[in-house]
Design a protein around this motif. Structure first.
Motif, mmCIF file in Angstrom:
data_model
loop_
_atom_site.group_PDB
_atom_site.id
_atom_site.type_symbol
_atom_site.label_atom_id
_atom_site.label_comp_id
_atom_site.label_asym_id
_atom_site.label_seq_id
_atom_site.Cartn_x
_atom_site.Cartn_y
_atom_site.Cartn_z
ATOM 1 N N THR A 63 0.833 -1.208 0.000
ATOM 2 C CA THR A 63 0.000 0.000 0.000
ATOM 3 C C THR A 63 0.867 1.257 0.000
ATOM 4 O O THR A 63 0.612 2.218 -0.739
ATOM 5 N N ALA A 64 1.927 1.249 0.833
ATOM 6 C CA ALA A 64 2.847 2.389 0.884
ATOM 7 C C ALA A 64 3.590 2.554 -0.439
ATOM 8 O O ALA A 64 3.823 3.680 -0.909
ATOM 9 N N TRP A 65 3.966 1.432 -1.057
ATOM 10 C CA TRP A 65 4.655 1.460 -2.351
ATOM 11 C C TRP A 65 3.786 2.096 -3.428
ATOM 12 O O TRP A 65 4.216 2.960 -4.183
ATOM 13 N N ASP A 66 2.535 1.664 -3.501
ATOM 14 C CA ASP A 66 1.617 2.211 -4.497
ATOM 15 C C ASP A 66 1.382 3.705 -4.271
ATOM 16 O O ASP A 66 1.285 4.478 -5.223
ATOM 17 N N ALA A 67 1.333 4.113 -3.005
ATOM 18 C CA ALA A 67 1.075 5.515 -2.687
ATOM 19 C C ALA A 67 2.234 6.418 -3.093
ATOM 20 O O ALA A 67 2.045 7.614 -3.327
ATOM 21 N N SER A 68 3.446 5.857 -3.172
ATOM 22 C CA SER A 68 4.620 6.672 -3.501
ATOM 23 C C SER A 68 4.983 6.614 -4.977
ATOM 24 O O SER A 68 6.050 7.090 -5.371
ATOM 25 N N ALA A 69 4.107 6.034 -5.800
ATOM 26 C CA ALA A 69 4.418 5.866 -7.230
ATOM 27 C C ALA A 69 4.698 7.206 -7.914
ATOM 28 O O ALA A 69 5.655 7.346 -8.683
ATOM 29 N N GLU A 70 3.878 8.204 -7.636
ATOM 30 C CA GLU A 70 4.055 9.507 -8.276
ATOM 31 C C GLU A 70 5.374 10.147 -7.862
ATOM 32 O O GLU A 70 6.067 10.759 -8.679
ATOM 33 N N GLN A 71 5.725 9.988 -6.582
ATOM 34 C CA GLN A 71 6.977 10.558 -6.082
ATOM 35 C C GLN A 71 8.180 9.871 -6.743
ATOM 36 O O GLN A 71 9.151 10.542 -7.119
ATOM 37 N N ARG A 72 8.112 8.543 -6.906
ATOM 38 C CA ARG A 72 9.203 7.822 -7.558
ATOM 39 C C ARG A 72 9.350 8.249 -9.014
ATOM 40 O O ARG A 72 10.455 8.416 -9.521
ATOM 41 N N ALA A 74 8.547 11.149 -10.324
ATOM 42 C CA ALA A 74 9.104 12.499 -10.365
ATOM 43 C C ALA A 74 10.610 12.472 -10.102
ATOM 44 O O ALA A 74 11.381 13.194 -10.747
ATOM 45 N N LYS A 75 11.027 11.636 -9.159
ATOM 46 C CA LYS A 75 12.447 11.499 -8.848
ATOM 47 C C LYS A 75 13.220 10.963 -10.054
ATOM 48 O O LYS A 75 14.303 11.449 -10.389
ATOM 49 N N SER A 76 12.626 9.990 -10.737
ATOM 50 C CA SER A 76 13.264 9.426 -11.921
ATOM 51 C C SER A 76 13.411 10.472 -13.014
ATOM 52 O O SER A 76 14.448 10.563 -13.679
ATOM 53 N N GLN A 82 18.905 15.735 -14.970
ATOM 54 C CA GLN A 82 20.234 16.079 -14.465
ATOM 55 C C GLN A 82 21.312 15.396 -15.296
ATOM 56 O O GLN A 82 22.334 16.004 -15.631
ATOM 57 N N ALA A 83 21.090 14.134 -15.613
ATOM 58 C CA ALA A 83 22.057 13.403 -16.414
ATOM 59 C C ALA A 83 22.170 13.985 -17.818
ATOM 60 O O ALA A 83 23.266 14.128 -18.368
ATOM 61 N N LYS A 84 21.040 14.341 -18.421
ATOM 62 C CA LYS A 84 21.057 14.929 -19.756
ATOM 63 C C LYS A 84 21.822 16.251 -19.756
ATOM 64 O O LYS A 84 22.536 16.560 -20.721
ATOM 65 N N ALA A 85 21.695 17.028 -18.694
ATOM 66 C CA ALA A 85 22.422 18.294 -18.604
ATOM 67 C C ALA A 85 23.926 18.062 -18.593
ATOM 68 O O ALA A 85 24.697 18.817 -19.200
ATOM 69 N N LEU A 86 24.363 17.010 -17.903
ATOM 70 C CA LEU A 86 25.786 16.700 -17.838
ATOM 71 C C LEU A 86 26.321 16.177 -19.164
ATOM 72 O O LEU A 86 27.504 16.308 -19.454
ATOM 73 N N PHE A 87 25.459 15.573 -19.965
ATOM 74 C CA PHE A 87 25.897 14.985 -21.222
ATOM 75 C C PHE A 87 25.444 15.777 -22.441
ATOM 76 O O PHE A 87 25.256 15.223 -23.519
ATOM 77 N N GLY A 88 25.269 17.077 -22.275
ATOM 78 C CA GLY A 88 24.997 17.942 -23.406
ATOM 79 C C GLY A 88 23.706 17.638 -24.128
ATOM 80 O O GLY A 88 23.615 17.806 -25.345
ATOM 81 N N GLY A 89 22.692 17.177 -23.408
ATOM 82 C CA GLY A 89 21.401 16.893 -24.008
ATOM 83 C C GLY A 89 21.194 15.440 -24.371
ATOM 84 O O GLY A 89 20.081 15.021 -24.688
ATOM 85 N N ILE A 90 22.255 14.631 -24.348
ATOM 86 C CA ILE A 90 22.135 13.199 -24.613
ATOM 87 C C ILE A 90 21.559 12.518 -23.385
ATOM 88 O O ILE A 90 22.005 12.751 -22.265
#
Length: 254
Positions: A63-72, A74-76, A82-90
């Protein structure tokens, strides 16, 4: 092998023939997605030993896992941006990102050969020449921020240049790209710790860095000092996992 020629008439050339590792770009997708879509209950006893969960505990955690789906999710998305910024848009979460980066580098002047060998490892043949009328940095990747470099040549007053090679010192990581890719290394480390993964195997440095000049060598930190060669003098450093001090030299081109 890396070699810099810099002459009193203002001409210079730089070459790099070897490998560059960019911290296993192809593994980022696996790291970023691991555990994000699969639920697994975890329970421990009073001695912090893992034990089998009861049906009630599994249901509560699910139940807690399903409730945090949106937060996960957004984090992803934040991590990808952040990774794309470090790799020039790639997008490094794309399994084809490393090959895309190799193709991107091949379009830049000087990158005569960029072959992706897998696990974030590139075989590189770089050659460039010109006049020392400006500072020089290697490598420069279009649209990619650089926190550090293999080699920098900085112009000083009185027709002097300072050469530094921070990328050819171990600095505790064993990876010659440790400075340039420091931000990505930190991101990868956090992602792996959260998901229980391991850092990819890092290729250890093994080569030489050489400066050849007909100018006056004012200072350097080689073990043996300058040697006479056909075009003037040479300074040489072995680059190994034991190289703790970055090569440096001060040269007058008068």
């Amino acid at each position: 092998m890396s070699k810099l020629h810099v002459m009193k008439d203002g001409t210079f050339s730089y070459s790099y023939d070897g490998e560059i590792q960019m911290l296993a770009l192809s593994k980022l997708a696996e790291m970023g997605n691991k555990g994000e879509t699969t639920f697994e209950a975890e329970c421990w006893d009073d001695d912090f030993e893992e034990r089998e969960c009861t049906a009630e505990e599994i249901e509560e955690q699910k139940t807690a896992w399903d409730a945090s789906a949106e937060q996960r999710e957004a984090k992803s998305r934040r991590e990808v941006e952040q990774a794309k910024a470090l790799f020039g848009g790639i997008d490094p979460s794309n399994p084809e990102a490393a090959q895309e980066l190799a193709d991107h580098l091949s379009r830049q002047r000087g990158w005569d050969q960029v072959i992706y060998k897998g696990d974030g490892l590139f075989e590189v043949d770089f050659n460039i020449s010109g006049r020392m009328s400006h500072d020089f940095v290697f490598p420069v990747v279009e649209k990619m921020p650089v926190a550090n470099s293999f080699v920098t040549v900085v112009l000083r007053k009185d027709n002097q240049i300072r050469v530094d090679a921070p990328g050819f010192a171990n600095a505790g990581s064993g990876n010659p790209m440790h400075g340039m890719m420091g931000g990505m290394a930190g991101m990868m480390q956090m992602m792996m710790e959260e998901e229980g993964g391991e850092m990819p195997e890092v290729v250890l440095p093994d080569g030489t860095f050489t400066i050849i000049t007909d100018g006056r060598i004012l200072a350097n930190n080689t073990d043996e000092g300058p040697k006479t060669v056909a075009k003037g003098q040479s300074l040489s450093w072995d680059v190994t996992p034991r190289s703790e001090q970055a090569p440096t030299a001060l040269i007058a081109l008068d």
